[in-house]
Scaffold this active site. Structure first.
Site, PDB file in Angstrom:
ATOM      1  N   GLY A  90     118.545 -21.705  -5.180  1.00 50.69           N
ATOM      2  CA  GLY A  90     119.871 -21.792  -4.320  1.00 50.69           C
ATOM      3  C   GLY A  90     120.501 -20.831  -4.515  1.00 50.69           C
ATOM      4  N   GLN A  91     120.296 -19.781  -5.081  1.00 51.66           N
ATOM      5  CA  GLN A  91     121.254 -18.345  -5.425  1.00 51.66           C
ATOM      6  C   GLN A  91     121.135 -17.757  -4.150  1.00 51.66           C
ATOM      7  OE1 GLN A  91     120.496 -16.128  -8.596  1.00 51.66           O
ATOM      8  NE2 GLN A  91     122.591 -15.077  -8.400  1.00 51.66           N
ATOM      9  N   HIS A  97     127.198 -16.506 -10.795  1.00 50.51           N
ATOM     10  CA  HIS A  97     128.418 -17.195 -10.698  1.00 50.51           C
ATOM     11  C   HIS A  97     128.503 -18.682 -10.792  1.00 50.51           C
ATOM     12  CE1 HIS A  97     126.210 -17.040  -6.817  1.00 50.51           C
ATOM     13  NE2 HIS A  97     126.802 -18.288  -6.485  1.00 50.51           N
TER      14      HIS A  97
END
Length: 111
Positions: A90-91, A97
């Protein structure tokens, strides 16, 4: 990296609502929040994924995330830290981050 959104935020080229900052990390509000508290904590240096970060810097990211939770008043009620890594994880911004999510009940499993 000039084409990295988060590097441009660190450089001050793109505005962000900063929550806190250290020598090595920057924390700012997510522009598409998924919870009442949704803050991103990033290292100021560019690293694509959490596996690319040395353990000392990873600890600094986690310490900043906990500081954010305290500042936001969710440290006692509960909060979630999420690192999305890689496309299947899901990046969407390929600068490591940590999402700090809280302020409401969070279900499991996520998405």
């Amino acid at each position: 990296m000039t084409d990295c959104l988060f590097c441009r935020i660190v450089a001050g080229e793109i505005p962000a609502t900063v929550v806190t900052e250290t020598d090595t990390t920057l924390a700012f509000r997510d522009i598409d929040p998924k919870a009442p508290t949704h803050v991103l904590v990033i290292p100021k240096e560019h690293h694509q994924a959490i596996g690319d970060v040395d353990p000392l810097l990873a600890g600094q990211i986690l310490a900043t995330a906990h500081q954010v939770a305290k500042q936001e008043g969710v440290d006692e009620s509960g909060y979630r830290l999420v690192f999305n890594t890689g496309r299947d994880g899901g990046q969407t911004v390929f600068h490591v981050h940590c999402h700090v999510l809280g302020g409401r009940g969070l279900t499991w499993p996520p998405g």
